[in-house]
Design a protein around this motif. Sequence first.
Motif, PDB file in Angstrom:
ATOM      1  N   TYR A 114      10.366  42.771  47.531  1.00 19.54           N
ATOM      2  CA  TYR A 114       9.456  41.666  47.208  1.00 19.54           C
ATOM      3  C   TYR A 114       8.117  42.251  46.760  1.00 19.54           C
ATOM      4  N   ILE A 115       7.285  41.381  46.201  1.00 20.97           N
ATOM      5  CA  ILE A 115       6.004  41.860  45.662  1.00 20.97           C
ATOM      6  C   ILE A 115       5.177  42.508  46.784  1.00 20.97           C
ATOM      7  N   GLY A 116       4.702  43.674  46.528  1.00 21.34           N
ATOM      8  CA  GLY A 116       3.886  44.382  47.525  1.00 21.34           C
ATOM      9  C   GLY A 116       4.703  45.355  48.363  1.00 21.34           C
ATOM     10  N   HIS A 117       5.995  45.071  48.501  1.00 17.07           N
ATOM     11  CA  HIS A 117       6.857  45.913  49.333  1.00 17.07           C
ATOM     12  C   HIS A 117       6.984  47.322  48.735  1.00 17.07           C
ATOM     13  N   THR A 118       7.145  47.355  47.398  1.00 20.84           N
ATOM     14  CA  THR A 118       7.310  48.645  46.712  1.00 20.84           C
ATOM     15  C   THR A 118       6.068  49.518  46.889  1.00 20.84           C
ATOM     16  N   ALA A 119       4.907  48.901  46.672  1.00 21.60           N
ATOM     17  CA  ALA A 119       3.660  49.675  46.789  1.00 21.60           C
ATOM     18  C   ALA A 119       3.550  50.266  48.191  1.00 21.60           C
ATOM     19  N   GLN A 120       3.930  49.464  49.181  1.00 20.38           N
ATOM     20  CA  GLN A 120       3.840  49.919  50.573  1.00 20.38           C
ATOM     21  C   GLN A 120       4.803  51.081  50.827  1.00 20.38           C
ATOM     22  N   LYS A 121       6.063  50.882  50.365  1.00 21.03           N
ATOM     23  CA  LYS A 121       7.071  51.936  50.577  1.00 21.03           C
ATOM     24  C   LYS A 121       6.645  53.242  49.887  1.00 21.03           C
ATOM     25  N   THR A 122       6.154  53.089  48.665  1.00 20.23           N
ATOM     26  CA  THR A 122       5.761  54.283  47.895  1.00 20.23           C
ATOM     27  C   THR A 122       4.577  54.977  48.555  1.00 20.23           C
ATOM     28  N   ARG A 123       3.597  54.169  48.975  1.00 20.99           N
ATOM     29  CA  ARG A 123       2.408  54.757  49.637  1.00 20.99           C
ATOM     30  C   ARG A 123       2.816  55.501  50.909  1.00 20.99           C
ATOM     31  N   ASP A 124       3.744  54.899  51.669  1.00 16.56           N
ATOM     32  CA  ASP A 124       4.195  55.545  52.918  1.00 16.56           C
ATOM     33  C   ASP A 124       4.821  56.903  52.627  1.00 16.56           C
ATOM     34  N   LEU A 125       5.618  56.965  51.560  1.00 15.89           N
ATOM     35  CA  LEU A 125       6.269  58.237  51.227  1.00 15.89           C
ATOM     36  C   LEU A 125       5.265  59.271  50.740  1.00 15.89           C
ATOM     37  N   VAL A 126       4.283  58.798  49.970  1.00 14.76           N
ATOM     38  CA  VAL A 126       3.234  59.731  49.517  1.00 14.76           C
ATOM     39  C   VAL A 126       2.531  60.305  50.745  1.00 14.76           C
ATOM     40  N   LYS A 127       2.250  59.449  51.713  1.00 12.45           N
ATOM     41  CA  LYS A 127       1.550  59.921  52.925  1.00 12.45           C
ATOM     42  C   LYS A 127       2.383  60.971  53.650  1.00 12.45           C
ATOM     43  N   LYS A 128       3.704  60.728  53.705  1.00 19.63           N
ATOM     44  CA  LYS A 128       4.596  61.712  54.348  1.00 19.63           C
ATOM     45  C   LYS A 128       4.568  63.029  53.593  1.00 19.63           C
ATOM     46  N   ALA A 129       4.377  62.944  52.282  1.00 15.39           N
ATOM     47  CA  ALA A 129       4.434  64.160  51.442  1.00 15.39           C
ATOM     48  C   ALA A 129       3.113  64.918  51.422  1.00 15.39           C
ATOM     49  N   LEU A 130       2.045  64.315  51.967  1.00 15.45           N
ATOM     50  CA  LEU A 130       0.733  64.993  51.901  1.00 15.45           C
ATOM     51  C   LEU A 130       0.823  66.382  52.538  1.00 15.45           C
ATOM     52  N   GLY A 131       0.296  67.356  51.833  1.00 22.53           N
ATOM     53  CA  GLY A 131       0.383  68.743  52.306  1.00 22.53           C
ATOM     54  C   GLY A 131       1.637  69.420  51.786  1.00 22.53           C
ATOM     55  N   GLY A 132       2.471  68.672  51.059  1.00 23.70           N
ATOM     56  CA  GLY A 132       3.722  69.245  50.537  1.00 23.70           C
ATOM     57  C   GLY A 132       4.058  68.676  49.168  1.00 23.70           C
ATOM     58  N   ILE A 133       5.355  68.610  48.919  1.00 21.44           N
ATOM     59  CA  ILE A 133       5.824  68.157  47.604  1.00 21.44           C
ATOM     60  C   ILE A 133       6.609  66.855  47.747  1.00 21.44           C
ATOM     61  N   LEU A 134       6.313  65.901  46.877  1.00 24.82           N
ATOM     62  CA  LEU A 134       7.137  64.694  46.777  1.00 24.82           C
ATOM     63  C   LEU A 134       8.042  64.893  45.567  1.00 24.82           C
ATOM     64  N   PHE A 135       9.337  64.959  45.828  1.00 22.47           N
ATOM     65  CA  PHE A 135      10.319  65.275  44.781  1.00 22.47           C
ATOM     66  C   PHE A 135      11.129  64.015  44.510  1.00 22.47           C
ATOM     67  N   ILE A 136      10.975  63.479  43.295  1.00 24.58           N
ATOM     68  CA  ILE A 136      11.696  62.234  42.969  1.00 24.58           C
ATOM     69  C   ILE A 136      12.858  62.555  42.034  1.00 24.58           C
ATOM     70  N   ASP A 137      14.058  62.415  42.567  1.00 22.87           N
ATOM     71  CA  ASP A 137      15.248  62.692  41.778  1.00 22.87           C
ATOM     72  C   ASP A 137      15.576  61.458  40.935  1.00 22.87           C
ATOM     73  N   GLU A 138      16.135  61.710  39.758  1.00 25.56           N
ATOM     74  CA  GLU A 138      16.459  60.639  38.809  1.00 25.56           C
ATOM     75  C   GLU A 138      15.271  59.700  38.644  1.00 25.56           C
ATOM     76  N   ALA A 139      14.123  60.303  38.409  1.00 23.59           N
ATOM     77  CA  ALA A 139      12.862  59.559  38.361  1.00 23.59           C
ATOM     78  C   ALA A 139      12.879  58.466  37.291  1.00 23.59           C
ATOM     79  N   TYR A 140      13.607  58.706  36.189  1.00 23.08           N
ATOM     80  CA  TYR A 140      13.626  57.731  35.096  1.00 23.08           C
ATOM     81  C   TYR A 140      14.172  56.382  35.551  1.00 23.08           C
ATOM     82  N   SER A 141      14.944  56.369  36.637  1.00 21.21           N
ATOM     83  CA  SER A 141      15.516  55.088  37.081  1.00 21.21           C
ATOM     84  C   SER A 141      14.412  54.137  37.541  1.00 21.21           C
ATOM     85  N   LEU A 142      13.211  54.642  37.745  1.00 25.82           N
ATOM     86  CA  LEU A 142      12.084  53.769  38.115  1.00 25.82           C
ATOM     87  C   LEU A 142      11.704  52.869  36.951  1.00 25.82           C
ATOM     88  N   ALA A 143      12.020  53.299  35.735  1.00 28.32           N
ATOM     89  CA  ALA A 143      11.647  52.499  34.564  1.00 28.32           C
ATOM     90  C   ALA A 143      12.831  51.668  34.059  1.00 28.32           C
TER      91      ALA A 143
END
Length: 326
Positions: A146-175
């Motif tokens: 739902y609206i806002g859910h994606t931003a929250q999920k993405t932000r949470d993952l970025v926070k987990k990745a802080l200090g390291g690497i966020l690796f997005i496989d099949e990144a094109y599927s986002l578009a």
Amino acid sequence: MHGRVMATNDRSENRPSRQINVILRNQEPPVISQAVPDTEPAPIQKVIPQQKGLFADIQKELDQLVGLDNIKELIYEIYALLQIGQMRQEAGLISGNQVYHMIFKGNPGTGKTTVARIVAKLFQKMGVLNKGHLIEVERADLVGEYIGHTAQKTRDLVKKALGGILFIDEAYSLARGGEKDFGKEAIDTLVKAMEDYKNQFVLILAGYSGEIDYFLQMNPGLPSRFPIQVEFPDYSIDQLIQISEIMAKERDYILMPQAILKMKQHLLQEKCETLYAFSNARYVRNVIEKSIRQQAVRLLAQYSAGTPGKLELMTIRIEDLKFDKK
Ligand SMILES: Nc1ncnc2c1ncn2[C@@H]1O[C@H](COP(=O)(O)OP(=O)(O)OP(=O)(O)O)[C@@H](O)[C@H]1O
């Protein structure tokens, strides 16, 4: 060469050109030779022993990887840049913040995740990232319902990745779903995070070459944010055989020559039949693991009243090879 590091704060246009050639040698101290114009002091061959220790572990891991010469060269280039950056800083020179977000393009099983892990370790050793971990995600981990859910999920993952690497496989599927899709929200959130958490994490977008190119074309604001783009080529049959021997050896097994021959023939056929879907080293790993299980079943049946010798326990024979995909 693919995957060059592009300096984003290069102020040297008006200075005489200075070319740095990096020669990477196995387990030897790296040698940095500088070709300089006539007006400058004579070329210096400088050996910097303290680099050996820092890079030795990384080099050991790179040495285990078959092929990937362009990527090994890139990793050394990044290392050299970071080392020299530190020296420049100590000498009171500008050593601005480099951007290290990357695009890894290649078919499945070509080593993208493996290399991302090594890069994370290098950045941690060099003090670019304080943790050096890798968070591997795909569309479903980022996109919500739902609206806002994606931003929250993405932000949470970025926070987990802080200090390291966020690796997005099949990144094109986002578009995939265009403007109305929640994938767009994930992309926007990632772009914002790259600003908000500058230098606190490295983002790697990975996927098939053609699809990633299309994705970047559809999102014109993105390419300039990823100064490092690397191609992971498919492995040749000989490289896949080398990889299978390494994988067997790592597990204390040996492939008999007949088994290697059969594997070669099978890989040729499989590669032709599956084309882009062929999963390279991952496919080989699955074959090795299945064959190890098959060998265990054969040995138990064969030695119901005794114990196989050490060599027999290590040997993968032609009849042990298992190729089915299930
Ligand atoms: N050059 C190599 N030498 C030895 N082993 C390799 C090499 N490349 C990949 N492997 C092995 O193959 C397996 C798959 O590699 P990896 O997961 O890095 O590929 P990938 O490109 O990220 O795949 P995918 O896109 O499907 O996620 C791993 O077990 C890895 O260790």
